[in-house]
Design a protein around this motif. Structure first.
Motif, PDB file in Angstrom:
ATOM      1  N   VAL A 247       0.819  -1.210   0.000  1.00  0.00           N
ATOM      2  CA  VAL A 247       0.000   0.000   0.000  1.00  0.00           C
ATOM      3  C   VAL A 247       0.856   1.266   0.000  1.00  0.00           C
ATOM      4  N   SER A 276      -2.061   3.491  -3.288  1.00  0.00           N
ATOM      5  CA  SER A 276      -3.510   3.303  -3.430  1.00  0.00           C
ATOM      6  C   SER A 276      -4.131   4.275  -4.447  1.00  0.00           C
ATOM      7  N   PHE A 283      -6.976  -3.621  -2.219  1.00  0.00           N
ATOM      8  CA  PHE A 283      -5.959  -3.893  -1.193  1.00  0.00           C
ATOM      9  C   PHE A 283      -6.588  -4.698  -0.057  1.00  0.00           C
ATOM     10  N   MET A 288      -3.853  -2.771   4.492  1.00  0.00           N
ATOM     11  CA  MET A 288      -4.290  -1.401   4.810  1.00  0.00           C
ATOM     12  C   MET A 288      -4.123  -1.106   6.304  1.00  0.00           C
TER      13      MET A 288
END
Length: 770
Positions: A247, A276, A283, A288
Motif C-alpha cells: 500500500v 492506493s 488492497f 491497509m
C-alpha cells in the motif's frame, strides 16, 4: 479456547455476568479492604484498593541464661506470631465484567468506614450511577492526567524492572531497564484517542508540552472505515499479518533504489498509502491496517523525538490505550523512535502501564497516609505478571486479556535507597546472569528449582510439627510455585528480568503466602547452638598463630564456613548424609588482604551457624583488633538459612559474653548491627535500608565485604563500588562452577580496588572436602 474467544467477542456488546477465575483469587482480602479507586477506560476497568493482611512471622527471643548452667539449652526460642501487613491490590478486567465484579465486592465488603471511591478515566461518568448504587460509595472524580503521572512516578520508584525496551524476534522480546535512582525528568507520551506529551520534572511538577489529534482514535476510526472492523484488538491482529509495502510508496518506488545523497534507504516509506492512488487493484484489509499503523506510529514517533530534543530529555516513556502491551504497536513505535533519533533515544514501555491511572487515583485518595513515604515491593505470589499478547509467541495466553490481571504491592517495613558506595548507581545491575536472554541458563535453573521443590515442601512441613494442617498448606504452596515456574518457562519476562534472585524471591513470596515464614528456623537454631560451643576454642587457636598464619586461617575459616549452606543442593545432600561434614577438611590456604587498616568495614553476612559464628565473627574480631570499625548487615526477614538481624542480635550478645574484644566493640559502638532491608538470599545494592545507608555515610565506610553465593555470585559479581571491596563465596553448584571456569566447591575471592588500581582477583581455588 474457541469458546473463550466467542464469549469475549459477545461481551463487547452486552454485560457479561460470567467470571473466568475464582473471584476470591482475584479480589483477595476484601474483608479488610478500604480506600477504593477505579479507572474506567473505553474497554478496560482498573480497580484499586488497600487492605491489611494478617500473616505469620517467625520471631526469636533470647532465653534468660543467667540463673543456671544452660550449656545444653537452646540459645533462643522461636515463636510464630501474627503481624499486620499493608497491601495494595490492583485488578484489571474488561468493562463487560464490571457489574459482576461490583456485585462480588458488595457481597464481600466488610469495612463500612469507606464512604468514597476515587474515580478517573473517561468511563467514570458513564458508570457513576452503577458504582454508587452497587457499592453505596460516593464517586469522587479525579483529574485524569494528574492520576496518570502519580501512577507513573509510583511504579518507576518502587518496581526496579518496570521499564523495558521492546525487541522484536529476540529470544525475550522485552529488555528490561534499570530504573535510574532519580526518575526525573522524563517525557511521557500518552497515546489514547489523541496524543498528550507530558514533561514530568518532579513528584508534583508536570506540564503538557504538546500533543496531537492523530492518535489511537485515529487508527481505530480510519481502520474501521477501511476494513469494516470495529474492534481495536482485531484491527491490530489484521495489522500484524499485513504487508505495508503493498500500500505504501517506498523511496525505491520513486527513485529505483536508495536516495544516497540524502541518506534515505530504498525501503523507507516515502508516502503512506501512496500506491492506493495509482494502483488499479483491491488492497487487503491486513495490508491497509499495517500501512495505517505505520503512518500513525511514525507520526507519533517523530513528534516524540522533536519534543525530547526540544526539552533535552533522553527518557521517553510510552503508554495509553494505543500501546496496551501490543507487540505490533510497540515495534512500530520503537522503529520510529530509533530512526528519527539515530539510536540516541530509546522508546521505553512500562510493565504496568495499564494501571497508572488507577494507582494515581488511589494515591490521591490515600494522601493522609502518605504512601510515598514508604517503599513498596511487588508481591509475586499475588501478581499475574506481564503477559505477551502476541498470538505467535503465546497462543495459550491470547485469551488472557478477556479475563483478569492482578498486581499486588506490599508495603515494606523499611524505606529502601541506594548503597551510597555504588560507583555509578544508574548503571548498576545486581544480577550476574539475565535468564530472560540466556535460554540454556534459564532452562537449567527452572529445572533446578522444580527439582528442589520436594525438599522445600518437606522442610516447610517439618518447621511446623505442631500444626496438622501444615501439610495441606505446603501442598498449596507447591502447586502455586510450580504454576509460577511453568508460567516463567513460557513468559520469562512476566516479572521483569528473570534471574536466580527473582526465582528465589518468588519462592519466598509463595512460602509466606501459605504461612511458612521461616522453614529453616529450627535448622538455624540447632546449627547456631552447635557452632557457639566451638567459638572460644576457635579464637584461642587463632591467637596462638603468627600474624601471617592467622590471616590465612581467618580467610580459610570464612570460606570453609560458607560451604555450610542448606540452600545449595550439593551441600544439602552432603549435610543430610554426613552431619559431621568437615569444617576442618574444607579449609584451603588463600592469601588475605594486606595493607593499612580501613576506617570502617561494611560486611553483608550470609548463613547462620558455622558460617556466621566460626567464619565471620573471628574475621570481624581481627578487623576490630586492627582498629577497623565494623557494620554487620543482615537480612531483615528470613530467607533460606541466612541469619536474620534478630538472630544476629542474640548471637552477638552471647559471643560478647564470651569474648572481651567483641564485648568492648559493642559497648564502644565500634561493632554495629544493621538490617539490610532485604528478605532475599541475594542482594540488591540499589534497595537497601535507608538507616544502613546513613550509617555507611556517617562511618566513612571504605571497605565492603560481600559473602556468599547468592550475594557475591548470583548478584554483585560485576558490581563496581567507589571503595575497596571483597567478594567471596564457595561455588556450591556444579553448573555455575563450570560456567565460571571452576569446579564444585571452588572459591571465588575478588579483592577489588576502585579507580586506576588494578583489581586483585584470586578465583576458583578448590576447597573440595576430603
Amino acid at each position: 479456547m474457541a469458546a473463550e474467544s466467542e464469549r469475549v467477542d459477545r461481551s463487547s456488546h452486552s454485560m457479561d455476568k460470567s467470571i473466568t477465575l475464582p473471584p476470591n483469587e482475584i479480589f483477595r482480602n476484601l474483608e479488610n479492604a478500604k480506600r477504593f479507586a477505579i479507572d474506567i477506560g473505553g474497554s478496560l476497568t482498573k480497580l484499586a484498593y488497600y487492605s491489611t493482611v494478617q500473616h505469620k512471622v517467625a520471631k526469636v527471643r533470647s532465653f534468660d541464661h543467667t540463673a543456671k548452667d544452660t550449656e545444653d539449652d537452646p540459645l533462643y526460642e522461636i515463636s510464630m506470631q501474627e503481624e499486620i501487613l499493608a497491601r495494595l491490590h490492583f485488578i484489571k478486567f474488561e468493562n463487560a465484567y464490571i457489574e459482576t465484579c461490583l456485585d462480588f465486592i458488595k457481597d464481600h465488603l466488610v469495612n463500612t468506614d469507606t464512604k468514597v471511591i476515587k474515580a478517573t478515566g473517561g468511563g467514570a461518568h458513564k458508570f457513576k450511577d452503577l458504582i454508587e448504587k452497587k457499592l453505596k460509595l460516593r464517586v469522587d472524580k479525579e483529574d485524569e492526567m494528574t492520576c496518570l503521572i502519580k501512577g507513573c512516578n509510583f511504579v518507576l520508584r518502587n518496581i526496579p524492572h518496570e521499564a523495558f525496551v521492546y525487541v522484536k524476534h529476540a529470544d525475550s522480546e522485552f529488555r528490561f531497564q534499570n530504573t535510574h535512582p532519580d526518575i526525573f525528568p522524563y517525557l511521557l507520551i500518552n497515546i489514547g484517542s489523541g496524543v498528550s506529551i507530558i514533561k514530568v520534572e518532579s513528584e508534583d511538577t508536570f506540564e503538557r508540552v504538546g500533543g496531537s489529534s492523530i492518535g489511537g482514535g485515529t487508527f481505530w476510526g480510519l481502520g474501521a472505515l477501511l476494513t469494516k472492523t470495529k474492534r481495536f484488538d482485531e484491527l491490530l491482529q489484521l495489522a500484524s499479518k499485513g504487508q505495508h509495502t503493498s500500500v505504501d510508496m517506498l523511496v525505491k518506488d520513486i527513485y529505483g533504489g536508495s536516495y544516497v545523497s540524502l541518506g534515505l534507504t530504498g525501503d523507507l516509506i516515502a508516502s503512506s498509502f501512496g500506491k492506493s492512488a495509482t494502483a488499479d487493484k483491491e488492497f487487503s484489509k491486513e495490508d491497509m491496517a499495517k500501512s495505517l499503523l505505520h503512518m500513525i506510529s511514525n507520526d507519533i514517533g517523530q513528534l516524540a523525538c522533536l519534543y525530547a530534543r526540544l526539552h533535552n530529555l533522553t527518557r521517553v516513556y510510552f503508554g495509553g490505550f494505543f500501546i496496551r502491551g501490543h507487540p505490533v504497536t510497540m515495534h512500530t513505535i520503537t522503529y520510529s523512535i530509533n530512526f528519527f533519533t539515530k539510536g540516541e533515544v530509546q522508546a521505553l514501555f512500562l510493565r504496568h502501564e495499564g494501571y497508572l491511572g488507577t494507582i494515581g487515583a488511589f494515591l490521591k485518595g490515600a494522601e493522609e497516609d502518605n504512601p510515598n513515604q514508604y517503599s513498596w515491593g511487588e508481591n509475586y505470589a499475588g501478581s499475574s505478571g506481564l503477559m505477551s499478547t502476541s498470538p505467535d509467541l503465546n497462543p495459550m495466553q491470547r485469551a488472557r486479556s478477556g479475563t483478569f490481571d492482578m498486581l499486588e504491592m506490599d508495603r515494606l517495613e523499611r524505606q529502601l535507597v541506594n548503597l551510597p558506595l555504588l560507583q555509578d548507581p544508574s548503571s548498576y545491575i545486581p544480577d550476574t546472569v539475565d535468564l530472560s536472554e540466556d535460554a540454556l541458563a534459564r532452562e537449567y535453573w527452572l529445572y533446578c528449582f522444580e527439582e528442589a521443590l520436594d525438599g522445600v515442601v518437606k522442610r516447610a512441613v517439618a518447621s511446623q510439627p505442631d500444626l496438622p494442617e501444615a501439610a495441606e498448606r505446603a501442598e498449596k504452596f507447591r502447586h502455586k510455585y510450580l504454576h509460577k515456574l511453568q508460567t516463567l518457562r513460557h513468559q520469562p519476562f512476566a516479572y521483569g528480568s528473570l534471574t536466580v534472585r527473582s526465582l528465589l524471591d518468588t519462592r519466598e513470596h509463595c512460602l509466606n503466602e501459605f504461612n511458612f515464614p521461616d522453614p529453616y528456623s529450627k535448622i538455624k537454631q540447632r546449627e547456631n547452638d552447635m557452632a557457639l560451643k566451638y567459638f572460644q576454642k576457635a579464637v584461642k587457636s587463632l591467637e596462638e598463630l603468627s600474624w601471617e598464619q592467622r590471616q590465612f586461617a581467618l580467610v580459610r575459616g570464612l570460606l570453609a564456613g560458607n560451604v555450610f549452606d542448606w540452600g545449595a543442593k550439593a551441600v544439602s545432600d552432603v549435610l543430610e548424609s554426613d552431619p559431621e561434614f568437615g569444617f576442618e577438611q574444607a579449609k584451603r590456604q588463600l592469601e588475605g588482604m594486606k595493607g593499612p587498616p580501613h576506617k570502617c568495614a561494611l560486611f553483608f553476612v550470609d548463613n547462620s551457624g558455622i558460617d556466621i559464628i566460626l567464619g565471620v565473627f573471628p574475621f570481624v574480631r581481627e578487623l576490630l583488633c586492627r582498629g577497623t570499625e565494623v557494620v554487620l548487615a543482615s537480612n531483615s526477614s528470613p530467607a533460606l538459612n541466612d541469619v536474620t538481624n534478630n538472630e544476629l542480635q542474640i548471637l552477638t550478645e552471647r559471643i560478647a559474653a564470651m569474648d572481651p574484644v567483641i564485648q568492648s566493640a559493642v559497648k564502644e559502638d565500634r561493632l554495629t548491627l544493621v538490617q539490610s532491608g532485604s528478605s532475599s538470599p541475594c542482594l540488591d545494592l540499589s534497595r537497601l535500608d535507608k538507616v544502613l545507608a546513613g550509617v555507611v555515610r556517617e562511618r566513612h565506610t571504605d571497605l565492603v565485604i560481600i559473602e556468599g553465593m547468592g550475594r557475591a555470585i548470583h548478584t554483585n559479581y560485576y558490581a563496581l563500588l567507589s571503595c575497596e571491596s571483597l567478594k567471596m563465596a564457595v561455588i556450591k553448584n556444579s553448573w555455575l562452577a563450570d560456567r565460571l571456569g571452576g569446579k564444585l566447591f571452588s572459591v571465588v575471592f575478588k579483592y577489588e580496588v576502585p579507580l586506576d588500581k588494578k583489581p586483585t582477583t584470586l578465583d576458583h581455588v578448590p576447597v573440595t572436602p576430603s
